[in-house]
Write a protein that holds these residues in place. Structure first.
Motif, PDB file in Angstrom:
ATOM      1  N   MET A   1       0.769  -1.279  -0.078  1.00 57.87           N
ATOM      2  CA  MET A   1      -0.012  -0.031   0.027  1.00 57.87           C
ATOM      3  C   MET A   1       1.015   1.209  -0.034  1.00 57.87           C
ATOM      4  N   GLN A   2       0.681   2.135  -0.861  1.00 58.70           N
ATOM      5  CA  GLN A   2       1.397   3.369  -0.783  1.00 58.70           C
ATOM      6  C   GLN A   2       0.639   4.656  -0.280  1.00 58.70           C
ATOM      7  N   ILE A   3       1.411   4.965   0.627  1.00 56.81           N
ATOM      8  CA  ILE A   3       0.668   6.189   1.336  1.00 56.81           C
ATOM      9  C   ILE A   3       1.349   7.677   1.118  1.00 56.81           C
ATOM     10  N   ASN A   4       0.611   8.364   0.605  1.00 54.07           N
ATOM     11  CA  ASN A   4       1.072   9.803   0.149  1.00 54.07           C
ATOM     12  C   ASN A   4       0.285  10.850   1.414  1.00 54.07           C
ATOM     13  N   LEU A   5       1.345  11.470   1.989  1.00 59.05           N
ATOM     14  CA  LEU A   5       0.856  12.343   3.259  1.00 59.05           C
ATOM     15  C   LEU A   5       1.195  13.824   2.945  1.00 59.05           C
ATOM     16  N   PHE A  31      -9.073  -5.324   4.782  1.00 60.82           N
ATOM     17  CA  PHE A  31      -9.046  -5.322   3.228  1.00 60.82           C
ATOM     18  C   PHE A  31      -7.577  -5.186   2.662  1.00 60.82           C
ATOM     19  N   ASP A  32      -7.215  -6.236   2.148  1.00 65.25           N
ATOM     20  CA  ASP A  32      -5.718  -6.372   1.693  1.00 65.25           C
ATOM     21  C   ASP A  32      -5.336  -5.625   0.419  1.00 65.25           C
ATOM     22  N   LYS A  33      -6.584  -5.300  -0.399  1.00 65.17           N
ATOM     23  CA  LYS A  33      -6.250  -4.924  -1.769  1.00 65.17           C
ATOM     24  C   LYS A  33      -6.529  -3.408  -2.006  1.00 65.17           C
ATOM     25  N   VAL A  34      -5.808  -2.617  -0.881  1.00 63.42           N
ATOM     26  CA  VAL A  34      -5.774  -1.237  -0.921  1.00 63.42           C
ATOM     27  C   VAL A  34      -4.571  -0.748  -1.845  1.00 63.42           C
ATOM     28  N   ILE A  35      -4.696  -0.270  -2.873  1.00 64.94           N
ATOM     29  CA  ILE A  35      -3.656   0.287  -3.885  1.00 64.94           C
ATOM     30  C   ILE A  35      -2.812   1.233  -3.508  1.00 64.94           C
ATOM     31  N   ASP A  36      -3.693   2.543  -3.246  1.00 69.03           N
ATOM     32  CA  ASP A  36      -2.939   3.838  -3.028  1.00 69.03           C
ATOM     33  C   ASP A  36      -3.793   4.492  -2.039  1.00 69.03           C
ATOM     34  N   VAL A  37      -3.328   5.334  -1.280  1.00 71.78           N
ATOM     35  CA  VAL A  37      -3.962   6.232  -0.083  1.00 71.78           C
ATOM     36  C   VAL A  37      -3.112   7.500  -0.156  1.00 71.78           C
TER      37      VAL A  37
END
Length: 112
Positions: A1-5, A31-37
């Protein structure tokens, strides 16, 4: 999962970054199919010190948006995580129900 803050009128400290990363890592157990945040933390200087946290998540097959505000930034992040968690669980149930109904329909057609 890519997290941009991103911070708007807020300096993103290491403590804030670690807190957000830790909280979003816990969401993967639902839910493990989170691609981008993409998380935006905002501080508005009005009469009340107002902190807002909002997140846009790209999950397999959908986009999820949530926002929360509170006087304390950490409390705003906690409220945001709660909202995102509920939406992820709801999305997961929809995906699961859809596939289950589709398989049941095929089984009925094959039995006929």
């Amino acid at each position: 999962m890519q997290i941009n803050l991103t911070g708007h009128h807020v300096d993103i400290t290491d403590a804030l970054r670690d807190y957000v990363n830790e909280k979003f890592a816990k969401l993967e157990r639902h839910f493990d199919k989170v691609i981008d945040v993409h998380v935006v933390l905002t501080h508005e200087k009005t009469r009340n010190q107002h902190n807002q946290a909002e997140a846009n998540l790209q999950v397999s097959g959908n986009h999820i948006h949530a926002e929360a505000s509170h006087e304390d930034m950490y409390a705003a992040i906690d409220a945001l995580i709660d909202k995102v968690d509920r939406q992820l669980i709801k999305h997961k149930e929809k995906v699961k129900d859809h596939h289950r109904a589709e398989g049941a329909q095929r089984n009925r057609e094959q039995a006929s």
